[in-house]
Scaffold this motif. Structure first.
Motif, PDB file in Angstrom:
ATOM      1  N   ALA A  62       0.829  -1.206   0.000  1.00  0.00           N
ATOM      2  CA  ALA A  62       0.000   0.000   0.000  1.00  0.00           C
ATOM      3  C   ALA A  62       0.866   1.260   0.000  1.00  0.00           C
ATOM      4  CB  ALA A  62      -0.940  -0.001   1.213  1.00  0.00           C
ATOM      5  N   THR A  63       1.977   1.226   0.726  1.00  0.00           N
ATOM      6  CA  THR A  63       2.877   2.380   0.762  1.00  0.00           C
ATOM      7  C   THR A  63       3.469   2.634  -0.623  1.00  0.00           C
ATOM      8  OG1 THR A  63       3.377   2.001   3.092  1.00  0.00           O
ATOM      9  CG2 THR A  63       4.941   3.351   1.847  1.00  0.00           C
ATOM     10  N   ARG A  65       2.121   1.672  -3.481  1.00  0.00           N
ATOM     11  CA  ARG A  65       1.041   2.021  -4.406  1.00  0.00           C
ATOM     12  C   ARG A  65       0.601   3.469  -4.247  1.00  0.00           C
ATOM     13  NH1 ARG A  65      -1.595   3.404  -8.058  1.00  0.00           N
ATOM     14  NH2 ARG A  65      -3.419   2.369  -8.931  1.00  0.00           N
ATOM     15  N   ARG A  66       0.598   3.974  -3.021  1.00  0.00           N
ATOM     16  CA  ARG A  66       0.127   5.345  -2.809  1.00  0.00           C
ATOM     17  C   ARG A  66       1.207   6.386  -3.105  1.00  0.00           C
ATOM     18  NH1 ARG A  66       0.710   4.007   3.041  1.00  0.00           N
ATOM     19  NH2 ARG A  66       2.302   5.428   3.797  1.00  0.00           N
ATOM     20  N   SER A  67       2.438   5.931  -3.286  1.00  0.00           N
ATOM     21  CA  SER A  67       3.493   6.871  -3.669  1.00  0.00           C
ATOM     22  C   SER A  67       3.300   7.225  -5.140  1.00  0.00           C
ATOM     23  CB  SER A  67       4.875   6.275  -3.419  1.00  0.00           C
ATOM     24  OG  SER A  67       5.122   5.196  -4.290  1.00  0.00           O
ATOM     25  N   HIS A  71       5.846   4.487  -8.449  1.00  0.00           N
ATOM     26  CA  HIS A  71       5.581   3.664  -7.262  1.00  0.00           C
ATOM     27  C   HIS A  71       6.862   2.958  -6.816  1.00  0.00           C
ATOM     28  CE1 HIS A  71       1.467   4.581  -8.172  1.00  0.00           C
ATOM     29  NE2 HIS A  71       1.556   3.976  -9.336  1.00  0.00           N
ATOM     30  N   HIS A 178       2.376  11.209   2.037  1.00  0.00           N
ATOM     31  CA  HIS A 178       1.113  10.635   1.576  1.00  0.00           C
ATOM     32  C   HIS A 178       0.494   9.826   2.696  1.00  0.00           C
ATOM     33  CE1 HIS A 178       2.139  11.699  -2.574  1.00  0.00           C
ATOM     34  NE2 HIS A 178       3.357  11.336  -2.248  1.00  0.00           N
ATOM     35  N   ARG A 180      -2.192   6.639   3.889  1.00  0.00           N
ATOM     36  CA  ARG A 180      -2.671   5.352   3.384  1.00  0.00           C
ATOM     37  C   ARG A 180      -4.126   5.427   3.095  1.00  0.00           C
ATOM     38  NH1 ARG A 180      -2.193  -0.332   6.394  1.00  0.00           N
ATOM     39  NH2 ARG A 180      -2.870   0.871   8.101  1.00  0.00           N
TER      40      ARG A 180
END
Length: 180
Positions: A62-63, A65-67, A71, A178, A180
């Motif tokens: 998730a970290t 992907r959200r960057s 990514h 960012h 989560r």
């Protein structure tokens, strides 16, 4: 207001009988937070397991992907912006790489730096897991209307900030900014 009692009410009543000279009201908050955290972790764990993940694996994916695209983060950036400890990041990356969910490549500009990236399989997995994760979180909070959820979030933020749990960065592009 609900007049049923929970486990913590029982504990507080026992302390009130045994030590009426002490103010145990903080125990009501802390005890409930701890019990709630355990229940939440269990429920989230079930959701992650349905996708072949655990808490730490989900958090790393998730970290990433959200960057921002592509990514990709360094292990240090992952540790800073995820909810995983430094020792867990290395172990988790080994497992995620072995599963084909992330890749590690040396930096083209600095041989000491490694970049961790989502593979297509990793991105697909996190994109399929995230909606179920959010549905689980929504189900867990369903007893609270949206206004109470917002109030609770603000109250918890206030406590966290008072305990020094802040994020400060001088770089607005820092992936750790960012959420989560």
């Amino acid at each position: 207001m609900d007049d049923r009692t929970d486990h913590v009410d029982h504990l507080l009543a026992q302390w009130a009988r045994q030590r009426p000279d002490l103010d145990v009201s903080a125990m009501g908050v802390i005890g409930r937070l701890k019990r709630l955290a355990r229940l939440i972790d269990t429920e989230l764990g079930h959701t992650f397991a349905e996708h072949g993940l655990d808490h730490a694996s989900f958090d790393v994916l998730a970290t990433l992907r959200r960057s921002d695209p592509p990514h990709r983060l360094t292990p240090a950036q992952l540790m800073k912006s995820s909810m995983v400890t430094s020792g867990a990041v290395s172990q988790r990356l080994d497992r995620l790489q072995a599963a084909g969910l992330v890749s590690r490549t040396p930096s083209p500009t600095d041989g000491r730096v490694v970049h961790v990236s989502l593979t297509q399989e990793g991105r697909t997995l996190i994109d399929h897991t995230l909606p179920d994760h959010l549905a689980t979180e929504q189900r867990l909070l369903a007893a609270l209307p949206p206004e109470q959820q917002a109030t609770l979030a603000q109250t918890l933020r206030t406590v966290l900030l008072s305990l020094g749990d802040t994020h400060q960065t001088n770089d607005p592009k820092d992936p750790a900014t960012h959420t989560r």
